[in-house]
Design an enzyme around this catalytic site. Structure first.
Site, PDB file in Angstrom:
ATOM      1  N   ASN A 162       0.799  -1.235   0.000  1.00  0.00           N
ATOM      2  CA  ASN A 162       0.000   0.000   0.000  1.00  0.00           C
ATOM      3  C   ASN A 162       0.833   1.288   0.000  1.00  0.00           C
ATOM      4  O   ASN A 162       0.429   2.284  -0.571  1.00  0.00           O
ATOM      5  CB  ASN A 162      -1.049  -0.016   1.121  1.00  0.00           C
ATOM      6  N   GLU A 261       4.305  -4.012  12.419  1.00  0.00           N
ATOM      7  CA  GLU A 261       3.394  -2.889  12.110  1.00  0.00           C
ATOM      8  C   GLU A 261       2.203  -3.508  11.404  1.00  0.00           C
ATOM      9  O   GLU A 261       2.271  -3.839  10.219  1.00  0.00           O
ATOM     10  CB  GLU A 261       4.098  -1.881  11.190  1.00  0.00           C
ATOM     11  N   CYS A 295      -3.306   1.589   6.709  1.00  0.00           N
ATOM     12  CA  CYS A 295      -3.550   1.041   8.047  1.00  0.00           C
ATOM     13  C   CYS A 295      -4.120   2.126   8.943  1.00  0.00           C
ATOM     14  O   CYS A 295      -4.822   1.851   9.901  1.00  0.00           O
ATOM     15  CB  CYS A 295      -2.246   0.521   8.632  1.00  0.00           C
ATOM     16  N   GLU A 469       8.124   2.778  14.558  1.00  0.00           N
ATOM     17  CA  GLU A 469       8.996   3.165  13.438  1.00  0.00           C
ATOM     18  C   GLU A 469       9.002   4.681  13.339  1.00  0.00           C
ATOM     19  O   GLU A 469       7.957   5.321  13.489  1.00  0.00           O
ATOM     20  CB  GLU A 469       8.483   2.545  12.136  1.00  0.00           C
TER      21      GLU A 469
HETATM   22  P1  NAP Z   1      -0.125  -8.828   3.918  1.00  0.00           P
HETATM   23  O1  NAP Z   1      -0.943  -9.669   3.033  1.00  0.00           O
HETATM   24  O2  NAP Z   1      -0.021  -9.192   5.338  1.00  0.00           O
HETATM   25  O3  NAP Z   1       1.313  -8.773   3.249  1.00  0.00           O
HETATM   26  C1  NAP Z   1       2.364  -7.977   3.750  1.00  0.00           C
HETATM   27  C2  NAP Z   1       3.682  -8.533   3.295  1.00  0.00           C
HETATM   28  O4  NAP Z   1       3.854  -9.837   3.861  1.00  0.00           O
HETATM   29  C3  NAP Z   1       3.800  -8.723   1.792  1.00  0.00           C
HETATM   30  O5  NAP Z   1       5.134  -8.523   1.408  1.00  0.00           O
HETATM   31  C4  NAP Z   1       3.411 -10.183   1.616  1.00  0.00           C
HETATM   32  O6  NAP Z   1       3.924 -10.757   0.439  1.00  0.00           O
HETATM   33  C5  NAP Z   1       4.077 -10.785   2.835  1.00  0.00           C
HETATM   34  N1  NAP Z   1       3.522 -12.071   3.260  1.00  0.00           N
HETATM   35  C6  NAP Z   1       2.278 -12.555   3.075  1.00  0.00           C
HETATM   36  N2  NAP Z   1       2.177 -13.792   3.609  1.00  0.00           N
HETATM   37  C7  NAP Z   1       3.396 -14.100   4.140  1.00  0.00           C
HETATM   38  C8  NAP Z   1       3.940 -15.218   4.825  1.00  0.00           C
HETATM   39  N3  NAP Z   1       3.223 -16.306   5.087  1.00  0.00           N
HETATM   40  N4  NAP Z   1       5.233 -15.165   5.201  1.00  0.00           N
HETATM   41  C9  NAP Z   1       5.991 -14.092   4.955  1.00  0.00           C
HETATM   42  N5  NAP Z   1       5.537 -12.992   4.312  1.00  0.00           N
HETATM   43  C10 NAP Z   1       4.252 -12.989   3.927  1.00  0.00           C
HETATM   44  O7  NAP Z   1      -0.600  -7.314   3.896  1.00  0.00           O
HETATM   45  P2  NAP Z   1      -0.867  -6.401   2.631  1.00  0.00           P
HETATM   46  O8  NAP Z   1      -2.182  -6.792   2.063  1.00  0.00           O
HETATM   47  O9  NAP Z   1       0.318  -6.363   1.733  1.00  0.00           O
HETATM   48  O10 NAP Z   1      -0.939  -4.960   3.305  1.00  0.00           O
HETATM   49  C11 NAP Z   1      -2.066  -4.491   3.901  1.00  0.00           C
HETATM   50  C12 NAP Z   1      -2.019  -4.686   5.399  1.00  0.00           C
HETATM   51  O11 NAP Z   1      -0.866  -4.041   5.930  1.00  0.00           O
HETATM   52  C13 NAP Z   1      -3.187  -4.056   6.106  1.00  0.00           C
HETATM   53  O12 NAP Z   1      -3.647  -4.907   7.121  1.00  0.00           O
HETATM   54  C14 NAP Z   1      -2.593  -2.789   6.696  1.00  0.00           C
HETATM   55  O13 NAP Z   1      -3.289  -2.291   7.809  1.00  0.00           O
HETATM   56  C15 NAP Z   1      -1.227  -3.232   7.033  1.00  0.00           C
HETATM   57  N6  NAP Z   1      -0.315  -2.083   7.144  1.00  0.00           N
HETATM   58  C16 NAP Z   1       0.124  -1.732   8.384  1.00  0.00           C
HETATM   59  C17 NAP Z   1       0.947  -0.623   8.524  1.00  0.00           C
HETATM   60  C18 NAP Z   1       1.433  -0.194   9.874  1.00  0.00           C
HETATM   61  O14 NAP Z   1       2.374   0.579   9.910  1.00  0.00           O
HETATM   62  N7  NAP Z   1       0.859  -0.643  10.971  1.00  0.00           N
HETATM   63  C19 NAP Z   1       1.332   0.098   7.398  1.00  0.00           C
HETATM   64  C20 NAP Z   1       0.871  -0.293   6.145  1.00  0.00           C
HETATM   65  C21 NAP Z   1       0.053  -1.409   6.042  1.00  0.00           C
HETATM   66  P3  NAP Z   1       3.002 -10.899  -0.865  1.00  0.00           P
HETATM   67  O15 NAP Z   1       2.102  -9.724  -0.874  1.00  0.00           O
HETATM   68  O16 NAP Z   1       3.961 -10.901  -1.963  1.00  0.00           O
HETATM   69  O17 NAP Z   1       2.261 -12.182  -0.723  1.00  0.00           O
END
Ligand code: NAP
Length: 488
Positions: A162, A261, A295, A469
């Site tokens: 994102n 995060e 997020c 962070e």
């Molecule tokens: P996600 O599906 O959890 O993926 C995040 C990262 O983790 C991606 O690089 C993904 O790779 C990888 N990943 C997925 N499954 C994994 C596994 N089993 N082992 C290791 N890595 C794995 O989240 P997203 O859809 O990309 O992002 C949206 C989420 O991020 C939302 O929930 C949002 O709230 C959160 N977010 C939090 C913050 C914060 O600072 N708190 C900031 C931004 C976003 P692939 O995508 O290549 O599968």
């Protein structure tokens, strides 16, 4: 549809292979991943698909470089980050276009993210020379206590789609400043920004092996073996709470130092004494920044009953006036969602709320045709059992509900397993402080719809994460404290 000349040029300029040990190389099996433009659904380019052996080669390179990098003068570590800041800033137009192509947000928003991302490099360039320790007299006066700080060691940094650049620099900046080496695994939907960053920092003088980037189709397959390898000393993850929980479990086997995060479910509270113009303005930003795919996105609007309808109507008017389109087009306010699954989930949540009695004031549907567009939506009279009050919407949908007393507002805000951020609009100073103290979140936007700032500690409580962070706290995540007991 062919890309415009400038679009093709920025895509061509990014290295699309794995960056390991200071070299660009193909994946072991020669496989690739298609990167798509979410506004058209068409493939932009292919990048290397790292296999477990590539991931291991990246960790080998990070481990080989660790001791030398830790001994590198802090001033020089900072200077490299500073050159990275200058480069990101100087090439903001080109990098913003690249980000819009892979992620979908408007060029204006991508430029804002590049500026935000660059600021993490500048902030941590300044922090690199401020790592220190303590020398003190033991309470009994007999001995001396020496406390020193050093880099935690090789890190695995996993970033989401994102904010493809800023979620990377928010980790890379402090890791480089602290003297850690790293393997970065960007999201497969948006790998181009992190590949561009590796190229920039390589040219800025980062020694080989300090930063390694592996794009991969199988996130778990590529990172799993690293997490189980005792040489890895730190995992910093930004992404969903569901994946974060799995990674925490996996990290237990090596008692790995983790920073998490995770997801959010931000409440946006508007009290009867609020400046309504400011609240609507803040709501627009807190909801629509990044197409609602943040997020920190306001997920639910709790408004004093006396203002609920007026607030919802005014927000609906503003959201209804926004123009949807490909982020590269002039005059567009809202880009597409990142993929079909994300859009499907948003549709499902809106359908659920409507089935339970919510009233659609504006929007409410997907947009037919190419790309993953969803209309900016305001729902009024959302019932407490609606799923979108409990789950992360991650789209341009604003559910509005009313509250009676201040206590009810705080209770509703805290009624979630998440605790990342909350927004509070009130002109009463005492109430503002009472509510801030009562909210179970890591961050609060007080009379403003955005909290992100590289100089501030970003992070959540409860299931929104562990660690911070940015700010002074950000570098601590990459440092270990060692204490020496001195017999004098
Ligand atoms: P996600 O599906 O959890 O993926 C995040 C990262 O983790 C991606 O690089 C993904 O790779 C990888 N990943 C997925 N499954 C994994 C596994 N089993 N082992 C290791 N890595 C794995 O989240 P997203 O859809 O990309 O992002 C949206 C989420 O991020 C939302 O929930 C949002 O709230 C959160 N977010 C939090 C913050 C914060 O600072 N708190 C900031 C931004 C976003 P692939 O995508 O290549 O599968």
């Amino acid at each position: 549809m062919a890309l415009a000349t400038d679009e093709q040029a920025v895509i061509d300029a990014v290295p699309k292979r794995l960056f390991i040990g200071g070299e660009w190389r193909d994946a072991a099996a020669g496989g690739t991943i298609a990167v798509e433009d979410p506004a058209t659904g068409e493939t932009l380019c292919e990048v290397a698909d790292a296999q477990p052996e590539d991931a291991m080669a990246a960790l080998d390179a990070a481990c080989a470089a660790q001791a030398g990098w830790a001994a590198h003068p802090p001033r020089e570590r900072g200077e490299i980050l500073r050159r990275g800041f200058e480069e990101l800033t100087g090439r903001a137009d080109e990098l913003a276009l690249l980000m819009t192509l892979e992620m979908g947000k408007t060029i204006k928003e991508s430029k804002a993210e590049i500026a935000y991302a660059a600021e993490f490099l500048r902030w941590f360039a300044e922090q690199a020379v401020r790592i220190d320790g303590r020398y003190s007299v033991a309470p009994n006066g007999a001995g001396r206590l020496l406390t020193m700080k050093g880099p935690v060691g090789p890190c695995l940094l996993i970033t989401p789609w994102n904010f493809p650049m800023a979620m990377g620099t928010r980790k890379v900046g402090p890791a480089v400043a602290a003297g850690c080496t790293m393997v970065i695994k960007p999201a497969k939907l948006t790998p181009l920004s992190m590949l561009a960053l590796a190229d920039i920092l390589d040219r800025a003088g980062l020694p080989p092996g300090v930063i390694n980037v592996i794009s991969a189709k199988s996130a778990g397959g590529s990172t799993g073996p690293l997490i189980e390898d005792g040489r890895l000393r730190k995992l910093s993850f930004t992404g969903s709470t569901a994946v974060g929980k799995k990674l925490i479990e996996q990290s237990a086997s090596q008692v790995l130092n983790t920073s998490m995060e995770l997801g959010g479910n931000a409440p946006f509270l508007v009290f009867e004494d609020a400046d309504l113009d400011a609240a609507v303005e803040g709501a627009l930003l807190a909801k629509m920044r990044n197409i609602g795919e943040a997020c920190t996105a306001a997920n639910r609007f709790h408004v004093a009953e006396s203002l609920e309808h007026e607030f919802a109507e005014r927000l609906a008017q503003r959201l209804g006036a926004l123009k949807l389109g490909r982020g590269t087009e002039e005059g567009v306010d809202v880009g597409p969602l990142v993929d079909a699954d994300t859009r499907e989930k948003v549709s499902e949540l809106v359908g659920d709320a409507v089935d339970r009695g919510a009233n659609v004031l504006v929007g409410g549907s997907q947009v037919d045709g190419a790309g993953y567009f969803f209309q900016p939506t305001v729902l009024e009279g959302v019932t407490p059992d609606a799923r979108l009050l409990k789950e992360e919407i991650f789209g341009p949908v604003a559910p509005v509900t009313g509250f009676g007393s201040e206590e009810d507002a705080i209770a509703a805000a805290n009624d979630t397993e998440y605790g990342l951020v909350a927004y509070v609009f009130t002109r009463d100073l005492q109430r503002a402080l009472r509510v801030c103290e009562g909210l179970e979140t890591g961050m609060i936007g007080l009379n403003q719809g955005m909290v992100s700032n590289p100089a501030a500690p970003f992070g959540g409580v409860k299931q929104s994460g562990i660690g911070r962070e940015g700010g002074y706290e950000g570098i601590e995540e990459y440092l270990e404290t060692k204490y020496v007991a001195i017999n004098l």
